[in-house]
Design a protein around this motif. Structure first.
Motif: not given
Ligand code: GFB
Length: 310
Positions: A256, A194-195
């Motif tokens: 993300g 997600p990052e």
């Protein structure tokens, strides 16, 4: 014209080969690192004396991004100084009439006026994270100027801004920002992470030139009968690192979050080239950043598939 491209397996050298292969009347002379060690004075001088090229373009260098420059200053200074002195003096001793030396926009002072004209060289302290590389490149461009002045040979220099394109180095720590971001966003997307963590504050500004545009500018410069000793090559526009990360995220399809690691250095706040001299001579860059990033992501995917990523 017999043209020796030093460093033809690098990103810049590769673009020069693509450009000059298409040029009628040009005979390319190329040597891999295994065939010719540019840090060996004896080898370089013997090679140039035997080959006697008409023109040399110096695209071989030890290069890297902010972390590599900051971590290995001895290597960056020594390798680049010795490659420059070996090739420039070796070319002169072999009777080479023309030499185009390539450097980088980091030769200018950290707090140079923006955009940075060629005349701001040596007017203030350098950016500490790349001082070693800059000192070596300044020595090389000055050597060309001195040989031209003392010996009447046409040795001149071009300073490109931050470059990107096919054949770049995608090393996670040692690469430049654009290839680093392409890899980070691509791998995060593939792994469903997600990052992505980018370095510094995101506020520094950088100018990015597609390497095929640089190669075209080099071909243009070699057609000039009386080029200036030093010419900037860039696009004339820059973006913040934050804007660049958003663009690379979009092109790679990463949706993300982007986090910023403030423990990593920002480097110089801004380094936009003043390209008015080159524009007045009649050259300008063609590749828009968004198109260039798309092309580069496509070549990253192709290199990844072929197992040839560096
Ligand atoms: O491209 P880059 O490594 O070098 O970094 P320089 C440019 C900016 O991008 C810095 C930020 O502010 C970095 O902190 N950045 C953000 C990142 N995320 C990343 C990342 O994942 N990787 C990298 N590498 N940077 C180099 C000089 O300076 O530029 C050389 O060290 C040379 O000597 C070259 O002049 C063209 O633009 O700061």
């Amino acid at each position: 014209m017999k043209l020796f491209i030093a460093g033809h397996n690098g990103m810049v050298g590769g673009a020069l080969v693509r450009r000059f292969q298409a040029e009628p009347g040009v005979q390319l002379v190329l040597r891999t690192r295994k065939e010719l060690d540019l840090t060996s004075q004896a080898a370089v001088h013997a090679f140039l004396a035997a080959e006697k090229p008409d023109v040399v373009i110096m695209a071989a260098a030890k290069v890297g991004g902010i972390h590599a420059n900051n971590t290995y200053p001895a290597d960056f200074a020594y390798d680049n100084l010795v490659i420059a002195t070996n090739t420039i003096h070796g070319a002169y001793a072999a009777g080479v009439k023309r030499f185009l030396f390539l450097g980088s926009s980091c030769i200018y002072p950290k707090l140079a006026p923006q955009p940075m004209p060629e005349s701001c060289l040596l007017t203030g302290p350098l950016e500490p994270t790349n001082e070693a590389y800059a000192i070596a490149k300044i020595a090389g461009l000055k050597l060309c100027e001195y040989y031209r002045k003392q010996h009447g040979v046409l040795y001149h220099s071009a300073m490109p801004t931050n470059l990107y394109g096919p054949g770049d180095n995608y090393h996670p720590q040692n690469s430049h920002v654009l290839p680093a971001l392409i890899r980070k966003f691509h791998e995060a997307k593939e792994a469903g992470r997600p990052e992505v963590v980018a370095w510094g504050s995101g506020s520094p500004k950088r100018e990015f030139l597609h390497v095929d545009d640089l190669a075209d500018a080099c071909a243009f410069l070699l057609r000039l009968d009386n080029p200036p000793d030093l010419l900037n090559i860039g696009t004339g526009t820059d973006v913040t690192i934050r804007e660049l990360t958003e663009l690379v995220a979009e092109v790679t399809g990463f949706t993300g979050r982007i986090a910023w690691d403030a423990t990593k250095p920002d480097g110089t706040p801004r380094k936009l080239m003043d390209v008015s001299k080159l524009a007045a001579l009649g050259w300008k860059a063609k590749t828009a950043l968004r198109d260039g990033v798309r092309l580069t992501y496509a070549s990253y995917l192709a290199e990844l598939k072929a197992g040839s990523l560096r």
